[in-house]
Write a protein that holds these residues in place. Structure first.
Motif, PDB file in Angstrom:
ATOM      1  N   GLY A  45       0.719  -1.317  -0.031  1.00 17.88           N
ATOM      2  CA  GLY A  45      -0.067  -0.052   0.095  1.00 17.88           C
ATOM      3  C   GLY A  45       0.749   1.410   0.005  1.00 17.88           C
ATOM      4  O   GLY A  45       2.157   1.260  -0.126  1.00 17.88           O
ATOM      5  N   THR A 122     -12.088  -1.424  -1.209  1.00 18.47           N
ATOM      6  CA  THR A 122     -11.220  -2.246  -2.018  1.00 18.47           C
ATOM      7  C   THR A 122      -9.973  -2.718  -1.385  1.00 18.47           C
ATOM      8  O   THR A 122      -9.423  -2.475  -0.516  1.00 18.47           O
ATOM      9  CB  THR A 122     -10.699  -1.452  -3.373  1.00 18.47           C
ATOM     10  OG1 THR A 122      -9.652  -0.075  -2.816  1.00 18.47           O
ATOM     11  CG2 THR A 122     -11.712  -0.791  -3.978  1.00 18.47           C
ATOM     12  N   GLU A 123      -9.358  -3.854  -1.989  1.00 19.77           N
ATOM     13  CA  GLU A 123      -8.034  -4.334  -1.214  1.00 19.77           C
ATOM     14  C   GLU A 123      -7.108  -3.159  -1.343  1.00 19.77           C
ATOM     15  O   GLU A 123      -6.276  -3.239  -0.662  1.00 19.77           O
ATOM     16  CB  GLU A 123      -7.709  -5.544  -2.276  1.00 19.77           C
ATOM     17  CG  GLU A 123      -6.543  -6.317  -1.477  1.00 19.77           C
ATOM     18  CD  GLU A 123      -6.238  -7.475  -2.047  1.00 19.77           C
ATOM     19  OE1 GLU A 123      -5.013  -7.815  -1.872  1.00 19.77           O
ATOM     20  OE2 GLU A 123      -6.756  -8.313  -2.776  1.00 19.77           O
ATOM     21  N   GLN A 124      -6.947  -2.436  -2.320  1.00 20.67           N
ATOM     22  CA  GLN A 124      -5.872  -1.384  -2.647  1.00 20.67           C
ATOM     23  C   GLN A 124      -6.061  -0.387  -1.346  1.00 20.67           C
ATOM     24  O   GLN A 124      -5.147   0.023  -0.739  1.00 20.67           O
ATOM     25  CB  GLN A 124      -5.507  -0.775  -3.846  1.00 20.67           C
ATOM     26  CG  GLN A 124      -4.817   0.145  -3.877  1.00 20.67           C
ATOM     27  CD  GLN A 124      -3.282  -0.440  -3.666  1.00 20.67           C
ATOM     28  OE1 GLN A 124      -2.761  -1.410  -4.279  1.00 20.67           O
ATOM     29  NE2 GLN A 124      -2.517  -0.042  -2.792  1.00 20.67           N
ATOM     30  N   GLN A 125      -7.076  -0.074  -1.207  1.00 21.68           N
ATOM     31  CA  GLN A 125      -7.514   0.926  -0.021  1.00 21.68           C
ATOM     32  C   GLN A 125      -7.376   0.375   1.501  1.00 21.68           C
ATOM     33  O   GLN A 125      -6.804   0.956   2.227  1.00 21.68           O
ATOM     34  CB  GLN A 125      -8.961   1.203  -0.215  1.00 21.68           C
ATOM     35  CG  GLN A 125      -9.316   2.127  -1.349  1.00 21.68           C
ATOM     36  CD  GLN A 125     -10.886   2.491  -1.359  1.00 21.68           C
ATOM     37  OE1 GLN A 125     -11.772   1.570  -0.914  1.00 21.68           O
ATOM     38  NE2 GLN A 125     -11.365   3.709  -1.674  1.00 21.68           N
ATOM     39  N   ARG A 127      -4.950  -1.964   1.738  1.00 24.91           N
ATOM     40  CA  ARG A 127      -3.413  -2.028   1.973  1.00 24.91           C
ATOM     41  C   ARG A 127      -2.874  -0.559   2.193  1.00 24.91           C
ATOM     42  O   ARG A 127      -2.079  -0.584   3.080  1.00 24.91           O
ATOM     43  CB  ARG A 127      -2.812  -2.331   0.397  1.00 24.91           C
ATOM     44  CG  ARG A 127      -2.936  -3.794   0.074  1.00 24.91           C
ATOM     45  CD  ARG A 127      -2.651  -4.177  -1.156  1.00 24.91           C
ATOM     46  NE  ARG A 127      -2.794  -5.864  -1.398  1.00 24.91           N
ATOM     47  CZ  ARG A 127      -2.282  -6.740  -0.477  1.00 24.91           C
ATOM     48  NH1 ARG A 127      -1.221  -6.534   0.176  1.00 24.91           N
ATOM     49  NH2 ARG A 127      -2.585  -8.142  -0.905  1.00 24.91           N
ATOM     50  N   ASP A 128      -3.612   0.541   1.806  1.00 27.45           N
ATOM     51  CA  ASP A 128      -3.065   1.764   2.171  1.00 27.45           C
ATOM     52  C   ASP A 128      -3.419   1.879   3.611  1.00 27.45           C
ATOM     53  O   ASP A 128      -2.381   2.583   4.149  1.00 27.45           O
ATOM     54  CB  ASP A 128      -3.694   2.931   1.206  1.00 27.45           C
ATOM     55  CG  ASP A 128      -3.481   2.808  -0.204  1.00 27.45           C
ATOM     56  OD1 ASP A 128      -2.565   2.135  -0.718  1.00 27.45           O
ATOM     57  OD2 ASP A 128      -4.328   3.267  -1.048  1.00 27.45           O
TER      58      ASP A 128
END
Length: 137
Positions: A45, A122-125, A127-128
């Motif tokens: 992230g 989302t998965e990216q959010q 991760r961030d």
């Protein structure tokens, strides 16, 4: 002559103190940047993107999170520098980046009795957010 020497010595002392402060500040900033980079790499992230995500998704309503405006929640645990040293996430998952990301996204699917909602971000959010939280050490 004595006053000139005293002024010179005073100037040297001030200079040394300022130099020590500058070195300490540089070391602190370098360490902070290294921890942020390590957290970003470990989670996949970018912690710098996390605050708006946490604000938009209501994380601050339940958690106290350093650096997040209004995050003085009393329902969930404090999400501060102690997170990296905790053994479990949500009392059930081993504390590692992948489990934190799973917990952030779907806590109720992991533990139906938790007060933490499944955010469905989302998965990216996730991760961030995980990168930001791990960098709080």
């Amino acid at each position: 002559m004595r006053s000139d020497l005293a002024r010179l010595l005073g100037g040297v002392i001030v200079g040394v103190v300022l130099l020590v402060i500058a070195i300490a500040a540089t070391l602190w900033i370098d360490r902070r940047e290294r921890v942020r980079h390590e957290s970003d790499v470990a989670t996949g992230g970018v912690g710098a993107r996390a605050i708006p995500i946490m604000t938009t998704n209501g994380c601050s309503g339940c958690h106290t999170i350093p650096g997040v405006p209004g995050a003085q929640g009393q329902v969930g645990p404090r999400l501060d520098g102690s997170l990296a040293g905790r053994v479990y996430i949500g009392g059930v998952l081993a504390n590692n980046p992948e489990n934190l990301i799973r917990w952030i996204r779907s806590a109720r699917e992991i533990n139906p009795r938790t007060a933490m909602p499944s955010t469905r971000i989302t998965e990216q959010q996730a991760r961030d957010i995980a990168a930001y939280l791990y960098a709080l050490r």
